[in-house]
Motif scaffolding. Structure first.
Motif, PDB file in Angstrom:
ATOM      1  N   ALA A  27       0.840  -1.214   0.000  1.00 26.74           N
ATOM      2  CA  ALA A  27       0.000   0.000   0.000  1.00 26.74           C
ATOM      3  C   ALA A  27       0.870   1.257   0.000  1.00 26.74           C
ATOM      4  CB  ALA A  27      -0.917  -0.003   1.219  1.00 26.74           C
ATOM      5  N   LYS A  35       3.850   1.509  -1.276  1.00 29.89           N
ATOM      6  CA  LYS A  35       4.407   1.617  -2.631  1.00 29.89           C
ATOM      7  C   LYS A  35       3.408   2.302  -3.565  1.00 29.89           C
ATOM      8  CE  LYS A  35       6.278  -1.245  -6.332  1.00 29.89           C
ATOM      9  NZ  LYS A  35       7.719  -1.277  -6.489  1.00 29.89           N
ATOM     10  N   LYS A  36       2.159   1.881  -3.462  1.00 28.74           N
ATOM     11  CA  LYS A  36       1.096   2.476  -4.299  1.00 28.74           C
ATOM     12  C   LYS A  36       0.941   3.973  -3.994  1.00 28.74           C
ATOM     13  CE  LYS A  36      -3.032   1.804  -6.592  1.00 28.74           C
ATOM     14  NZ  LYS A  36      -4.192   2.275  -5.847  1.00 28.74           N
ATOM     15  N   GLU A  37       0.997   4.310  -2.705  1.00 28.20           N
ATOM     16  CA  GLU A  37       0.844   5.724  -2.335  1.00 28.20           C
ATOM     17  C   GLU A  37       2.022   6.571  -2.800  1.00 28.20           C
ATOM     18  OE1 GLU A  37      -2.244   6.240   1.192  1.00 28.20           O
ATOM     19  OE2 GLU A  37      -0.217   5.881   1.914  1.00 28.20           O
ATOM     20  N   GLN A  95       3.570   6.098  -5.501  1.00 27.87           N
ATOM     21  CA  GLN A  95       3.292   6.345  -6.914  1.00 27.87           C
ATOM     22  C   GLN A  95       2.277   7.472  -7.073  1.00 27.87           C
ATOM     23  OE1 GLN A  95       0.793   3.676  -8.976  1.00 27.87           O
ATOM     24  NE2 GLN A  95       0.956   5.157 -10.636  1.00 27.87           N
ATOM     25  N   GLN A  96       1.217   7.444  -6.245  1.00 26.98           N
ATOM     26  CA  GLN A  96       0.208   8.508  -6.327  1.00 26.98           C
ATOM     27  C   GLN A  96       0.817   9.874  -5.997  1.00 26.98           C
ATOM     28  OE1 GLN A  96      -2.466   5.978  -3.757  1.00 26.98           O
ATOM     29  NE2 GLN A  96      -4.034   7.150  -4.857  1.00 26.98           N
ATOM     30  N   THR A 122      11.728   1.560  -5.370  1.00 29.48           N
ATOM     31  CA  THR A 122      10.489   2.191  -5.824  1.00 29.48           C
ATOM     32  C   THR A 122      10.758   3.632  -6.286  1.00 29.48           C
ATOM     33  OG1 THR A 122       9.219   0.819  -4.327  1.00 29.48           O
ATOM     34  CG2 THR A 122       8.121   2.804  -5.146  1.00 29.48           C
TER      35      THR A 122
END
Ligand code: DUC
Ligand code: ZN
Ligand code: ZN
Length: 443
Positions: free
Chosen positions: A82, A84-86, A88-89, A123
């Motif tokens: 999660a 990692k996803k944030e 990116q955002q 990342t």
């Protein structure tokens, strides 16, 4: 010269049971008073907290209060898919973040182990964002702290004893396994040497930042008999007892072993520093510097002949703009750049003191230092905010500054740098001062 950019501040941060004295208004007001027209602050989420939520909290704290433009770095203080996803955002145009800070210390709060650190750095590379590292070995600090306290060493002197130069240099070396990389607050000669050595064996950008505190004072204050005085100097990594450190750091900046100077402004009132009375590991970490960063470096490096004025502009302003991909909007005086301008009076003399500084905090680690050279006028985005010494800032006048990823300077700079691969081409090459003949381009 272009307005200063302080790449490292903590306003309104809550840590170690206390809250920073300087908020986004008082902090940026002090910045402007000292010639800095842009700051980059750190969003530091709690472990387990959403990075986006923490980011939104920071924006709410800062927007409407800042007297100059500001950007944000975001801390990666825990690791999961999660997160990692944030990340990116956060690097999208909507959020405008291009740098993430990871801690190798602060075991009970923000530290990542090496696996998670490596994932976070990987990342960053995927996103073409810049990883930043707080380089100290948190495990060694934790063990040394236990041993010192058991022996009855409880005062502020224990802070530096628990984390000597090797504890910093070891972590610098370890962090340099992944690059590009930006090492924040480098505080010792050993750490700088470790960075230089790493540059000889790898070809990506390794960028080093030091602090006004390191250049302007030293670790002998930890021996001061007054708890308040000694505790006021506690920050991490600590000031070093080696008295040759301040000059060595000025030389490292002049010679391009280090590329930027920040403040790590993270101020606590005396009442908060008292939380660590009887246990140095509970002293809230942090010192002032956002107001005095430029005058201190001018005094210690330019007035002494270590650094020419153009290199001063590079390390206090234009290099930060380039590293964080906001150049030439910031860090340059030119048509179409923001009108962030400082008129510096090299003859203006003053004595630094908490009695008349603009910061909220009740102590100044540069107390009593006489400096020659300070801003006379400071123009923030076209508005005169320091007018011949009179401060006329406007609360909320500053804007959030998006820092875009994919800096061609960080990620492609090395391609044309076969000779000096560690130093991206865009960073100002230093010229040592030679009797008033400085390098030609002012940022
Ligand atoms: N060091 C400090 O001294 N304060 C804030 C966080 C940090 O890394
Ligand atoms: Zn740090
Ligand atoms: Zn910091």
């Amino acid at each position: 010269m272009p307005g200063g950019i302080d790449p490292h501040t903590h306003f309104e941060l809550e840590m170690m049971g206390a809250k920073c004295a300087d908020d986004f208004y008082k902090g940026t007001r002090a910045a402007v008073a000292g010639g800095t027209t842009c700051v980059i602050d750190f969003v530091l989420p709690q472990k387990g907290q959403s990075l986006l939520e923490a980011y939104n909290n920071w924006r709410e704290k800062a927007d409407g209060k800042v007297c100059c433009d500001y950007g944000l770095h975001v801390g990666v203080t825990w690791w999961s898919p999660a997160v990692k996803k944030e990340m990116q955002q956060l690097t999208s145009e909507q959020y405008g973040v291009n740098s993430f800070k990871m801690f190798m210390a602060y075991k009970d709060a923000w530290m990542l182990d090496d696996y998670d650190l490596y994932c976070a750095m990987e990342t960053c590379a995927e996103l073409k964002a810049l990883p930043q590292v707080h380089a100290e070995n948190g495990h060694i600090i934790a063990r040394n702290t236990e041993k010192l306290l058991a022996k009855g060493v409880t005062g502020p002197e224990g802070h530096q004893l628990s984390r000597d130069e090797e504890v910093e240099a070891e972590a610098v070396n370890r962090a340099c396994a992944g690059a590009p990389l930006y090492i924040v607050h480098m505080m010792s000669k050993s750490a700088v040497r470790a960075l230089q050595l790493a540059r000889t064996r790898q070809r990506h950008a390794l960028i080093g930042e030091t602090l006004a505190a390191t250049v302007g004072t030293d670790g002998t204050h930890y021996g001061n008999a007054c708890f308040r005085h000694a505790a006021a100097h506690v920050l991490s990594p600590p000031l070093r007892p080696d008295p040759s450190t301040p000059q060595a750091m000025c030389e490292a900046l002049a010679d391009d072993h280090l590329q930027l100077i920040g403040s790590d402004n993270c101020t606590f009132h005396e009442k908060d520093k008292q939380l660590g009375k009887g246990n140095f590991s509970k002293i809230p970490n942090g010192v002032n510097g956002v107001e005095d960063r430029m005058a201190i470096l001018w005094q210690k490096a330019v007035n002494t002949g270590i650094m020419d004025p153009c290199r001063f502009v590079a390390v206090t302003s234009s290099n930060a703009a380039k590293v964080f991909n906001i150049w030439p909007q910031k860090g340059r005086i030119a048509v179409n750049s923001d009108a962030d301008i400082v008129v510096w009076d090299p003859k203006l003399e003053r004595t630094i003191s908490a009695a008349n500084h603009k910061q909220a905090v009740d102590f100044n680690i540069f107390e009593g230092q006489h400096v020659v050279g300070s801003p006379q006028y400071v123009v923030v985005n076209g508005r005169v905010c320091l007018d011949d010494g009179e401060l006329r800032v406007v609360e909320g006048f500053g804007k959030f500054l998006k820092t875009p990823v994919e800096s061609p300077l960080i990620y492609d700079g090395h391609q044309s740098q076969e000779e000096a691969p560690h130093r991206p081409e865009f960073l100002e090459a230093p010229v040592r001062v030679t009797n008033g003949t400085p390098s030609p381009d002012l940022g």
